[in-house]
Design an enzyme around this catalytic site. Structure first.
Site, PDB file in Angstrom:
ATOM      1  CB  CYS A  81     -12.795   9.396 -29.168  1.00 64.08           C
ATOM      2  SG  CYS A  81     -12.083   8.362 -30.463  1.00 64.08           S
ATOM      3  CG  HIS A 130      -9.152  11.432 -23.843  1.00 65.47           C
ATOM      4  ND1 HIS A 130     -10.188  10.602 -24.189  1.00 65.47           N
ATOM      5  CD2 HIS A 130      -8.390  11.569 -24.963  1.00 65.47           C
ATOM      6  CE1 HIS A 130     -10.070  10.253 -25.471  1.00 65.47           C
ATOM      7  NE2 HIS A 130      -8.987  10.817 -25.958  1.00 65.47           N
ATOM      8  CD  GLU A 169      -6.754  14.236 -20.628  1.00 67.05           C
ATOM      9  OE1 GLU A 169      -7.745  13.823 -20.095  1.00 67.05           O
ATOM     10  OE2 GLU A 169      -5.907  13.522 -21.205  1.00 67.05           O
ATOM     11  CE  LYS A 196      -8.966   6.817 -23.783  1.00 64.41           C
ATOM     12  NZ  LYS A 196      -9.411   7.712 -22.694  1.00 64.41           N
ATOM     13  CG  HIS A 236      -8.578   5.619 -27.314  1.00 62.13           C
ATOM     14  ND1 HIS A 236      -9.913   5.623 -27.007  1.00 62.13           N
ATOM     15  CD2 HIS A 236      -8.319   6.817 -27.894  1.00 62.13           C
ATOM     16  CE1 HIS A 236     -10.450   6.764 -27.400  1.00 62.13           C
ATOM     17  NE2 HIS A 236      -9.501   7.509 -27.944  1.00 62.13           N
ATOM     18  CG  PHE A 254     -10.568  11.971 -34.630  1.00 59.62           C
ATOM     19  CD1 PHE A 254      -9.547  12.294 -33.746  1.00 59.62           C
ATOM     20  CD2 PHE A 254     -10.282  11.104 -35.666  1.00 59.62           C
ATOM     21  CE1 PHE A 254      -8.276  11.744 -33.890  1.00 59.62           C
ATOM     22  CE2 PHE A 254      -9.018  10.552 -35.818  1.00 59.62           C
ATOM     23  CZ  PHE A 254      -8.019  10.867 -34.935  1.00 59.62           C
TER      24      PHE A 254
END
Lengths: 428, 406, 84
Positions: A177, A317, A328, A349, A354, A413
């Site tokens: 990602c 993000h 975050e 998002k 996403h 990830f």
């Protein structure tokens, strides 16, 4: 006032001179920006496959009709959806930049990110070869000639390179990602080290297939708010229940600022810093302190002597999982100090979901447009603030604001954390 | 003010050998590790031979908790990483956390794990897909697991350019060293020897259908008929030369040059990009072709692709102008692991002054005017090697490695 | 079957999560925290999926994270499994 040709660290300044976007809610840069500034959401019940029996049945889908986007019947037959998205974006971005024909092919580089590559078609072919999962020893008699193209994600970069007429360095970057930020970061390096004079950088992902949806179901990472799909993506909201899968692509045309000015190109913005770090902690888990993301932000800013006060907007993000949004928020405080409480932060998002590896490039495109239009896109669906997320997340409505320098971050990830700093395009 | 980038550790897990010493002895002996596929019943398939890493038991090499959550491809990568770190005598805990980076090549991800889970999904339903599919299948699994296992918090990368990936990852590693990373784990592994993996590979039209293990993969031979797929690869420890020197490390050699290109569309009839990649790598190393002592060929094993590679080599070095070898004839083509393994073997060649052979060639194709090192290893003074790699779809990469200056 | 036992649990743990180095799975672990045995959230999600598949008991999301030791899982399941 003329800006110098190099960053503080001696590297050339790099300009964004073209954009191509395929995103949920609309194809093309204009539709994309209209959606983001309207605060509308493009999340809905999954229609691309039968999601009956899935825990999460919401997604942000692209209304993508390849014929209308100018793809040939052969391209439509041959290419996975992600490669099709990428192809459309490459063509649009090059047309937008007006750079076609100006750079010899061997000096054009391509760097495309993707988290899951061509897995949609890979799965489709598997279903046929295995007769619906019946056979472990899948039957090669039903093989289609393109199955190998779906097995290797590099196909997406190869198709992009062909579309760009590139014969310089070409790569697919697949850091999950953060791939969409990392691919642009790789593109910058190609310009810094003079391996290319023009770089087509971006990312594409089309993960709305049963297997990828099931992956995230199994770890309960995606939102189960199936009854209210339009409001299912709720970054930073107290009632957020996971991310909403999306799909799409964005491609940027990158040139050295000097070259862009010399040809009188339109400049959306300059990329003045990029860094990535890893948490070496867990494949999916995040430590709440945001330490490694903060380090990536700090290093990216330092490349051009950017101070926390210089940052006017953070494109977060903001995936909408419990742990990400906390992580975050901590990273912003850790890297920017008091400035974290003053600077607007938002997650697009909330509107377009996403799209895994693609989203990083889509978000940099959003940053370039924010700088161009001097507007901060909002975080949709943010009605109930989470006490643990106590920054200014620009809820619900876009905000007119003077923007000179913005930050975009990604987290994925593998523990990967990336950060990019984009500055307003300075006049020639 | 960048310093050199040196390779200080080799971790090889490949068909024929586990660890650099064992693998090196294997290739010098000129034997083949290609044999019938044993990981599943290959009898329904036109291709039944492969290079398998025989005797590899993940439970013996990978922590038990990680074995269940990763694919064979990652098992091989983690095992190779352990070997590379041990070979480099490098203790990650002694290196600043943000100055350790990981960049691996991946060509097709966790194929066998993925097939199992897609089968569960389609046979039994979405709730039967396991929690680890999300972290085992995707192309970044190996890089992520290596970073976590060894506490490496610097930049992490994953490059996918099929068989060219090993060289592209090595180049990324060198960029990171120049950028301030003290050490980088790089290279790659692959393991797509499951039914769906093999079937998808068959679609490329490049696999050999021969059942004769000694003749199935014979690049540059007049009867070349494709390649044999394999699994495994190599992970390398790459370091900043000064940092390596400071800790008293032994270097195998320097990553001196690199070039990457992409082929023109085939229908243009224009020359493919491999020659240009090699020339870029030479220019980057600041040397002429006369300084190259051996070329490790990409050696696809299909007549047209072999002819193109031979033409590229001949254009630079002249007909029969430089020793050329393809030890991958003994292990098969390892995709993301292949070029990294070639770099490791090239460095061993430099160390010991011997060029490992290409095996199985009976009659060299006439149009391939190459000084192919055949059947037996050839003693030679080797101080500089050129490694070539091509990735399916049009990717070309070349790297120059030289004897250590330490 | 009328009781879910530590032996069932160990078998499921082993297949769902493997075994960490230095850990031995035996009846003595019944009160050890899963985290101390080396199992993370993914391993516990995997195990709960296997429990559902094999024993037909669905453990809701919020409960998965609340079951912190083998004994808690065993008791939880035995409360919900009807004797056959």
């Amino acid at each position: 006032m003329t800006t110098p040709a190099t960053l503080r660290n001696g590297r050339p300044r790099v300009a964004i001179t073209g954009l191509g976007v395929v995103a949920p809610g609309g194809i093309g840069v204009k539709a994309f920006w209209d959606l983001l500034t309207s605060g509308r959401t493009a999340t809905r019940s999954i229609s691309l496959f039968d999601a009956t029996g899935f825990r999460s049945r919401v997604a942000a889908e692209c209304d993508f009709y390849p014929e209308e986007e100018g793809l040939s019947p052969q391209e439509i037959r041959r290419l996975d959806r992600a490669a099709q998205f990428g192809l459309v974006c490459v063509r649009d971005a090059i047309a937008d930049s007006g750079v076609a024909g100006l750079v010899p092919p061997e000096r054009i580089g391509v760097s495309i990110g993707s988290a899951v590559g061509c897995t949609m078609r890979l799965e489709d072919e598997y279903v046929v070869l295995s007769n619906g999962g019946e056979k472990w020893l899948v039957d090669p008699a039903y093989l289609v000639p393109h199955a190998y193209d779906y097995m290797v994600p590099s196909t997406i970069a190869a198709e992009a390179a062909r579309a760009a007429g590139a014969e310089g360095p070409v790569a697919l970057i697949s850091t999950g990602c953060t791939a969409g930020l990392d691919s642009i970061g790789h593109g910058l390096r190609l310009l810094y080290e003079n391996s290319a004079d023009l770089v087509i950088a971006g990312a594409a992902d089309a993960p709305l297939s049963p297997i990828t949806a099931a992956c995230f179901d199994a770890i309960k990472a995606t939102s189960p708010d199936n009854d209210d799909p339009e409001h299912a993506s709720r970054p930073f909201d107290l009632n957020r229940h996971g991310f909403v899968l999306g799909e799409g692509a964005a491609v940027l045309v990158l040139e050295r600022l000097d070259d862009a000015r010399a040809r009188g190109a339109r400049i959306y913005g300059e990329i003045v810093g990029f860094a990535s770090r890893s948490n070496a902690f867990h494949m999916t888990g995040l430590k709440p302190d945001g330490r490694e993301m903060a380090e990536a932000i700090t290093v990216a800013m330092a490349q051009n002597g950017v101070a926390p006060e210089d940052i006017d907007y953070i494109n977060a993000h903001g995936s909408g999982t419990k742990q990400n949004d906390r992580h975050e928020t901590a990273a912003f405080k850790r890297s920017l100090g008091q400035r974290a409480y003053e600077v607007p932060v938002s997650s697009i998002k909330s509107m377009i979901g996403h799209s895994l590896g693609a989203i990083g490039s889509i978000e940099v495109a959003a940053c370039a447009l924010a700088l161009t239009h001097q507007v901060v896109p909002p975080t949709a669906n943010l009605h109930t603030p989470d006490p643990e997320c106590d920054l200014d997340y620009v809820p619900l409505t876009a905000r007119d604001q003077e923007l000179d320098m913005v930050l975009s971050v990604g987290s994925g990830f593998g523990g990967f954390q990336s950060a990019m700093v984009v500055a307003r395009g300075s006049a020639a | 003010m960048s310093t050199g980038t040196v390779v200080t550790g080799l971790g090889i897990v490949a068909p024929g050998g586990f660890g650099a010493a064992e693998y090196w002895a294997f290739v010098l002996a000129g034997r083949s590790a290609i044999g019938p596929i044993t990981r599943f019943d290959p009898s329904p398939y036109p291709t039944r031979l492969a290079g398998e890493v025989r005797g590899f038991v993940a439970e013996e090499r990978v922590p038990g908790r990680i074995v269940v959550q990763t694919d064979q491809w990652t098992h091989l990568g983690l095992a190779a990483t352990d070997l590379a770190l041990a070979d480099a005598r490098l203790e990650p805990a002694a290196v600043p956390e943000y100055e350790m980076a990981v960049v691996t090549a991946s060509s097709s991800g966790g194929t066998e794990f993925g097939q199992r889970e897609i089968q569960s999904l389609w046979r039994r339903g979405p709730q039967f897909v396991g929690a680890y599919q999300s972290i085992a299948w995707f192309y970044a699994a190996t890089t992520g697991q290596i970073s976590i296992r060894h506490g490496m918090r610097g930049p992490c990368g994953v490059v996918c350019t099929e068989q060219a990936g090993g060289l592209d990852a090595l180049a990324q590693a060198r960029r990171l060293v120049r950028d301030g990373s003290r050490m980088v784990l790089t290279g790659g592994t692959d393991a797509s020897l499951c039914p769906y993996g093999l079937t998808a590979q068959l679609a490329s039209g490049r696999l050999s259908r021969s059942q004769d293990a000694l003749r199935a993969y014979v690049p540059f031979d007049a009867q070349a008929g494709g390649y044999v797929p394999g699994e495994g690869g190599a992970i390398l420890v790459v370091e900043d030369e000064r940092a390596a020197l400071a800790r008293g490390a032994r270097a195998y050699g320097t990553v001196a040059g690199y070039g990457a290109t992409f082929d023109p569309a085939p229908e243009t009839g224009r020359e493919p990009g491999l020659r240009r990649a090699a020339e870029l790598a030479l220019a980057d190393a600041g040397i002429g072709p006369d300084r190259i002592d051996v070329v490790f060929a990409d050696a696809v094993g299909l007549p047209e692709l072999d002819r193109q590679e031979a033409a590229a080599i001949t254009a630079i070095f002249g007909p029969y102008g430089v020793p050329v070898t393809a030890p991958k004839t003994m292990s098969g083509r390892l995709y993301a692991g292949g070029a990294a393994l070639d770099v490791a073997v090239a460095l061993l060649s430099i160390r010991d002054g011997v060029i490992p052979p290409t095996i199985g060639i009976l009659r060299q194709a006439e149009e391939c005017e190459l000084d192919l090192v055949r059947d037996r290893a050839r003693p030679a003074s080797v101080s500089t090697a050129l490694v070539l790699a091509r990735g399916y779809g049009g990717f070309n990469a070349a790297a120059v490695v030289t004897a250590p200056s330490l | 079957m009328d009781q879910f036992t530590i032996d069932h649990l160990i078998r499921l743990l082993r297949s769902a999560g493997g075994v960490a180095d230095g850990v031995e799975l035996n009846a003595g672990i019944v009160d050890e925290a899963y985290t101390d045995l080396g199992y993370d959230s993914l391993a516990l999600l995997e195990m709960s999926a296997k429990i559902q598949q094999e024993f037909g008991v669905a453990i809701p999301d919020e409960d998965v994270t609340e079951l912190k030791t083998p004994r808690q899982t065993i008791d939880y399941l035995n409360d919900r499994m009807s004797p056959i």
